[in-house]
Structures are given as C-alpha cells and as structure tokens.
Design an enzyme around this catalytic site. Structure first.
Site, PDB file in Angstrom:
ATOM      1  N   LYS A  69       0.763  -1.009   0.077  1.00 35.00           N
ATOM      2  CA  LYS A  69       0.294  -0.116  -0.108  1.00 35.00           C
ATOM      3  C   LYS A  69       0.619   1.849   0.033  1.00 35.00           C
ATOM      4  CE  LYS A  69      -3.744   1.750   2.463  1.00 35.00           C
ATOM      5  NZ  LYS A  69      -5.105   1.776   3.807  1.00 35.00           N
ATOM      6  N   SER A 144      -9.313   1.463   3.433  1.00 31.75           N
ATOM      7  CA  SER A 144      -8.988   3.301   1.935  1.00 31.75           C
ATOM      8  C   SER A 144      -7.710   1.893   1.841  1.00 31.75           C
ATOM      9  CB  SER A 144      -8.279   3.315   3.445  1.00 31.75           C
ATOM     10  OG  SER A 144      -6.850   2.565   4.206  1.00 31.75           O
ATOM     11  N   SER A 168      -9.416  -1.185   7.632  1.00 31.23           N
ATOM     12  CA  SER A 168      -9.160  -0.827   6.008  1.00 31.23           C
ATOM     13  C   SER A 168      -8.248  -2.114   5.118  1.00 31.23           C
ATOM     14  CB  SER A 168      -8.382   0.392   5.747  1.00 31.23           C
ATOM     15  OG  SER A 168      -8.881   1.459   6.137  1.00 31.23           O
TER      16      SER A 168
END
Lengths: 478, 94
Positions: A69, A144, A168
């Site tokens: 990420k 997210s 997330s």
C-alpha cells in the site's frame, strides 16, 4: 500459466518449475494488462527484479513479488499516501515491515492506490482516482486499502500489504473475496507507515489463503526499536502452528441489536453457514448482545479524527511534499496555502473535526469522553474473551457498494460499524471469503481474537476455509 | 455549542487550512450532522473511568542518551522544495 497462492509459488520455485525472472515478468504483464482498468497501482516497480540482491541468503519469500500500500515508505520509490501532498515524495528510508519482507527475499513489485492518508472505505478518496473491484468494475474495492485488495483479487500479485485503522483491510477483503488480516496492536512495526491515527493504525496482509497470510505475518512480526509500541514477544510461528482441528474452541457471536442500516440476507446467510460449520467441528457456540455496539463508531471517529489532525500537522510544505505557488505574506499563510491545496475533501473534513474535538472547551466533552468510553468497551470485551476464544461476526451489512453512490460522509462512516471495535481494542481480526450474493459479489466473515490471539483466529479461519472450499474462485476475465 | 462562522474561523487557524466560503458552509453542515450523531456517547456514565489513549500498554522502551552522528542530512535536505545551502527556505516569520 497461472498461480493461486504464495505457498504454491514457493513450491514451484523450489522445484524449478518456474524461474524467478519468469515469475516476475508474469506479474508485470498482468499489471500492464489490467492496471489501467482497475487503477490498483500508483507506481509499478519494474526494476525490482534487476535491483534485487541476488547474493542475499535464501529467505522464505525469495523472488516472490509482493505489492505494498502506498502508505508504506519505500526508499527511492515514490510514496504518495494517495495524496497530492506527497505526489512526488521519494522517501529516504523504508518502513520496517517492508524491510523485513525484502530481507526474506520478496520483490516489491509496486505501490498500491489507497484512500488519501487512509481516510475512506470505498477507494474513491484517492488523488489518483478510484480503484475498481475486479469482481465487478462498477463496484467499490473497499477502502482504504483499495488497491492492495484489487491487485490480489485481480491476480496482479500473489499477496499485498495494507493498513487497517477502522477496517481498511477487512472491508476491502470482504468486498474482494480475500483473506485480510489485521494484527494485534504492537505486533507489527509502524515505523515508516504513514500515520493516520497512531493508537488505531496497524499493518496487515491480503492473500488468497489463510496460510499465505500466516507466512507473511511470521516474516514481518516482532519488536522494532524504532517503534516503541511494538512488543517484545517470542517470535511467532503462525504458519507452522496452523491447526484446523478446533474442537471445543469457544466461539462467540452476537445479537446485532443496535446495528444501523440493513443487514443483507447474503451477509446473514454467510454468518449462519459459518456457525453451522463450526458447530459440526465441535466448537462451542454462544450468542450474546454486542456490548456498546451503537457507540463504537462515534468513539472511533472522535478519536481517529483527533489523532489525524495531530498527525497531519507535519504536512506544511516546508521540508518536503507539496508546496503551493501562491505568494504568502507570512509563515502562517504559507502553511495554510500549502495545506489547503494539498489535501482532498475528506481529509480536510476529518482534520477540522479532529481539531474541534481537541480544542479548548470541547476536549472534555468529546475527545476525553470518547477515550473513557473506549476504556469501557475494552473492559467489556476483556470479560468476553475471558470465556471465549474467537468472536465471529459480519464485516459489514452488505457486499461492495456501487462506485459513485451518492452518500453523505456519515452514511459512508456507517460501513465501519462492525470493524472499528478491533482497532479500539487493539485486537487481531481478519476477514475470510465465505460466499457470493445474488448479484455475484463476494461476502466475507469477520473473526476477532483477544490481544495476541492471532493463532486462534487463524486456526478457526483455516478450518472454515477447508470446509467452504471457495477461495479458489476467480473473477471473470482475471 | 454553536457551529458558526466564528468557530470555523478558529478551527481554520488552528489547523492551518484556508477554507473557502462554500467549504465553510459545507463544513458547518458536516459538523452539525456528524456531531449530532456522536452526541449519543454523552448518555454513558463514565464517571471515574480513566481515559484509554493506547489499546495496550507495553513497557516504556528506553535507550542510552548518547550523541551519535546522523548520516542522512543531505538526503533529507534533498526533499525541501526551496533551500539555501544547508538551510530550508521559508517566508518571513515577522
């Protein structure tokens, strides 16, 4: 040629049925073919293969491409946090958990798209555009950690790293038919992981199997002197100790009175199916009322926005990051111009909310009250975990929503009702693929454990994975 | 508690965010609606409860207080959008 799991790839590499170069090129081609449609990657690291240290000792992840990420700093490789604030930022250091993957031989194939500074649950809050769900590109991949989930679900890499502050990892895993694991607070180092809310943030994994997730946690876990919140515990051996013989495991599930919104039939059926399977395995099932269910979301958003307003104060455009071209008359105006042109709408909302909660006259009523309520929630769950090993519950009330759905911020926040508790408690939790809705969208189930109880939830997840036999299904066209 | 222009101006200064008129209007609405939802926690009896600021309490990690060479100054300075020699450039403070 195609691969299912990280463990399968390890075996093929060992048996020399595929070379490291072929493997890397295979995934690069997949990314080139699909990333334009999915928007899962912000940066692709084509040089990862040639840059690797071939003289390094054999590690568990040698030659295995892993995506990360874009919230994890990677030395020499652009790290944006999904934000204009860090649009061209190239960190001078690498996050500890990523260093540990690299030390084990992993190749960081790219940086995945995410909601800006980890604030969002639909993958639509990134400066770099929304991420699509490979199962149906009209639908959200969750957030997210949107890109990290989309990349693994679409077969663009065998596994990825995400972060989880209020759900997330678990929400995108549920939306994308993946195993998504958030560890106990303190299990994985947060050094080099761009902060959103420091008492809630935790790194974690996306994979197709429970065993893959366990392997990655083994590689990354452990005390880090650069993160004082990591704990000194004996090195875990989650993968080696995986055991799906879970007879007599004490499973708690909840009466969801107080849940706001619809609990769709596909989600209810997924829970019922899992409970049947666990009962058949000899587990002891108990149903109770979810303590403080209607308060969790409020406590989470009051604390997380307050912490975020403090953590994001560093983005002043002075020492690094985006700087506005507007002429400022003084330093204060300079900061305001830089910050105002750097952050997207949701980040600005949360900074303002957090600033309010911490300001004079409101601190006691909002932030302090939320922290006291967090203590009450922890007490209640400590009592539950004294007599139960694993909590089983839905991840969210529904499968992946449509992209572009018109919702107020509060309506979006309600997606997190059932996931925020693990972060408030610092508890380990995961999402596991279970079934599909009538619209053929994935449905997962959530397992939560006591602090440092990852083995319990991994074992229970493995048992369900064996019984369900559903994780091999792939989205059409991927 | 009133969500008004005066409050928004104070929050804008504290957070160093310049807010347009439209954004101020939207934020007032956002704060009203969202805080109204959060108000429910005030119903709970938290008298005497110590605030929880970190979920787990690992022991305080100490290190020796000794001066060490920091080898990354140049790398960090490379990040600054504007600099002069080994100094980061900023607008006047007075």
């Amino acid at each position: 040629m195609d691969f299912f799991s990280l463990c399968e790839i390890q075996k093929l590499l060992k048996e020399k049925k595929i070379s490291p170069k072929e493997l890397f090129n295979f995934y690069l081609e997949k990314i080139k073919k699909h990333n334009k449609g999915l928007n899962a990657f912000i940066t692709v690291n084509e040089k990862a293969f040639e840059d690797q240290n071939l003289d390094s000792p054999s590690g568990a992840l040698k030659a295995i491409p892993i995506a990360v990420k874009d919230l994890f700093c990677t030395k020499g490789l652009k790290t944006t946090a999904g934000s204009k604030a860090l649009e061209s930022y190239i960190p001078p250091y690498t996050a500890t958990v990523v260093q540990r993957l690299e030390k084990a031989g992993a190749l960081i194939i790219g940086k995945c798209n995410n909601d800006e500074f980890a604030m969002g649950s639909t993958g639509e809050n990134s400066y770099f555009g929304a991420v699509k769900n490979p199962w149906n590109e009209k639908h959200s991949a969750g957030g997210s950690s949107s890109g990290s989930a989309s990349a693994v679900a679409g077969g663009l890499c065998p596994a990825s790293l995400g972060t989880d502050t209020g759900g997330s990892i678990r929400l995108p895993a549920h939306y994308c038919h993946l195993v998504g694991i958030k560890t106990t607070y303190g299990r994985l180092s947060r050094y080099g992981m761009i902060s959103y809310a420091s008492s809630l943030d935790q790194a974690g994994t996306f994979s197709r199997t429970v065993e893959d997730g366990a392997l990655l946690l083994d590689v990354m876990s452990g005390f880090d002197p650069l993160d004082a919140t990591t704990v000194k515990k004996p090195e875990p051996f989650f993968q080696k100790n995986l055991n799906s013989q879970i007879k007599n495991k004490r499973i708690l599930y909840f009466d969801l009175e107080g849940f706001e919104g619809q609990m769709e039939p596909s989600v209810q059926e997924a829970q019922s199916r899992c409970l049947e399977l666990l009962k058949a395995r000899g587990c002891k099932l108990t149903k109770k009322k979810w303590p403080f269910l209607e308060y969790g979301l409020s406590v989470y958003y009051l604390i997380s926005t307050a912490e975020a307003s403090s953590n994001l104060a560093r983005y002043d455009g002075l020492r690094y990051g985006h700087q506005s071209k507007k002429m400022a008359k003084d330093l204060q105006e300079f900061y305001a111009f830089n910050r105002s042109s750097a952050f997207g709408a949701e980040v600005r909302r949360r900074i303002i909310m957090g600033t309010f909660c911490l300001s004079t006259g409101y601190y006691d009523e909002y932030f302090h009250k939320a922290c006291q309520t967090r203590a009450l929630i922890q007490q209640a769950f400590n009592e539950l975990f004294a007599s139960h090993d694993v909590i089983l519950c839905p991840v969210a009330g529904a499968p992946a929503p449509l992209l572009g759905a018109k919702q107020t911020p509060l309506q979006v926040y309600l997606n997190d009702q059932l996931t925020v508790f693990a972060n408030l408690l610092g508890a380990p939790a995961l999402s596991l693929p279970v079934s599909f809705s009538k619209e053929e969208l994935p449905v997962g189930i959530q397992l939560m454990g006591r602090a440092f109880g990852e083995q319990d939830i991994l074992d229970t997840a493995l048992a369900l994975e064996e019984d369900l036999q559903i994780n091999k299904k792939r989205p059409h066209g991927f | 508690m009133e969500i008004n222009d005066k409050l928004l101006k104070k929050l804008s200064q504290l957070s160093a965010l310049h807010l347009s008129q439209q954004e101020q209007t939207e934020l007032k609405e956002y704060l009203k609606k969202t805080l109204s939802y959060f108000e429910k926690i005030k119903k709970l009896d938290t008298k005497g409860i110590k605030a929880l600021v970190s979920p787990l309490k690992p022991p305080l990690v100490m290190r020796a207080d000794k001066v060490e060479e920091f080898p990354h100054t140049e790398e960090l300075l490379q990040q600054a959008p504007q600099k002069q020699g080994s100094l980061v450039k900023a607008p006047p403070t007075v």
